[in-house]
Write a protein that holds these residues in place. Structure first.
Motif, PDB file in Angstrom:
ATOM      1  N   GLU A 144      -6.367   1.228  -5.446  1.00 30.40           N
ATOM      2  CA  GLU A 144      -7.093   1.630  -4.242  1.00 30.40           C
ATOM      3  C   GLU A 144      -8.566   1.231  -4.331  1.00 30.40           C
ATOM      4  O   GLU A 144      -9.162   0.791  -3.342  1.00 30.40           O
ATOM      5  N   GLN A 155       3.357   9.493  -1.558  1.00 29.33           N
ATOM      6  CA  GLN A 155       1.894   9.486  -1.561  1.00 29.33           C
ATOM      7  C   GLN A 155       1.351  10.618  -2.416  1.00 29.33           C
ATOM      8  O   GLN A 155       0.325  10.454  -3.096  1.00 29.33           O
ATOM      9  N   ASP A 184       5.544  10.865   2.615  1.00 28.42           N
ATOM     10  CA  ASP A 184       4.525  11.808   2.155  1.00 28.42           C
ATOM     11  C   ASP A 184       4.717  12.187   0.689  1.00 28.42           C
ATOM     12  O   ASP A 184       3.749  12.317  -0.055  1.00 28.42           O
ATOM     13  N   PRO A 188       0.830  -1.214   0.000  1.00 27.57           N
ATOM     14  CA  PRO A 188       0.000   0.000   0.000  1.00 27.57           C
ATOM     15  C   PRO A 188       0.857   1.253   0.000  1.00 27.57           C
ATOM     16  O   PRO A 188       1.844   1.349   0.736  1.00 27.57           O
ATOM     17  N   ARG A 248      -0.723  10.170  -6.581  1.00 28.59           N
ATOM     18  CA  ARG A 248      -2.046  10.650  -6.986  1.00 28.59           C
ATOM     19  C   ARG A 248      -2.078  11.120  -8.438  1.00 28.59           C
ATOM     20  O   ARG A 248      -3.148  11.346  -8.986  1.00 28.59           O
ATOM     21  N   SER A 266       0.258   3.943   1.213  1.00 25.07           N
ATOM     22  CA  SER A 266       0.157   4.649   2.503  1.00 25.07           C
ATOM     23  C   SER A 266       1.345   4.341   3.411  1.00 25.07           C
ATOM     24  O   SER A 266       1.585   5.071   4.375  1.00 25.07           O
TER      25      SER A 266
END
Length: 249
Positions: free
Chosen positions: A207, A194, A191, A185, A198, A187
């Motif tokens: 997801e 992540q 940061d 994942p 997107r 997550s």
């Protein structure tokens, strides 16, 4: 239009029946990941069980098939271009989009069969998933493959060179896979990773798959993923059909 598409679909499915080895090889790597990698995730999932790990990892394995299984479909088209087969089809009376659509539909059918085999292995390992979630997951995998296959055919018609196409695919495939969180994942990453993820459309399909496997049918990632890949599939299909028209002169 429909008749021409079905004729090309039947021809492509006939090729698959005569040589079913490659679709089977296409699921070998994801199945090995399920058997050997998913158990390693048991300590990283909330419940700490293999079932919970499979809910996290199986959607990523399925999207791995949709990506890699579809991105390499264009290589056969390069060979047909070099042999002059595709040019003769392009200047024939056949509806030109049907030449691409027949191949893409074949790719989606193969992906659905591969998805069912992978889910079958996961179920034998302990995964449990409802029929609505299963149906949506298979459909999501198909629309993801729709984008990847159209992209592959567009690249094949634009480049017409196996080496150049292979280098482009290999350059982008690994970062796309890692930034989609297929293996782990996203997550769990920092940061910045992540945030970058997107901008990767595959992130949304992975997801959404995990939301479906968790039984969260109302999660916003599901319609987002379908919308993103339907739009991308339409754009890449338009590109590949235009490239085919340029081939016909």
């Amino acid at each position: 239009m429909f008749r021409h598409t079905m004729l090309f679909l039947g021809y492509e499915l006939g090729n698959v029946r005569r040589n079913p080895v490659w679709p089977l090889f296409g699921i070998l790597q994801p199945v090995l990941y399920l058997l050997l990698f998913a158990p390693l995730l048991t300590g990283m999932t909330p419940g700490g069980t293999l079932t919970d790990a499979l809910r996290v990892f199986t959607p990523g394995a399925m999207m791995m098939i949709a990506l890699f299984g579809s991105l390499f479909t264009g290589f056969a088209m390069i060979q047909e271009t070099r042999n002059g087969v595709l040019e003769r089809l392009a200047v024939s009376q056949a509806w030109r989009p049907a030449i691409i659509l027949g191949r893409v539909l074949k790719d989606m059918i193969v992906l659905v069969l591969q998805a069912l085999l992978v889910i079958g292995v996961a179920v034998l390992m302990g995964l449990r998933i409802g029929l609505p979630e299963l149906g949506l997951m298979v459909l999501l995998m198909a629309v993801t493959g729709l984008f990847a296959a159209n992209l592959s055919y567009g690249l094949a018609l634009a480049l017409r060179d196996e080496n150049g196409m292979s280098q482009i695919i290999q350059f982008f495939a690994l970062p796309l896979m890692l930034l989609a969180g297929m293996m782990l994942p996203i997550s769990l990453g920092p940061d910045w990773m992540q945030a970058v993820a997107r901008f990767n459309p595959l992130y949304y399909s992975v997801e959404a798959g995990r939301s479906l496997f968790a039984g969260h049918l109302s999660d916003s990632t599901i319609p987002t993923a379908f919308g993103v890949f339907l739009v991308l599939g339409a754009l890449t299909l338009t590109w590949s059909v235009r490239s085919l028209r340029k081939l016909a002169g």
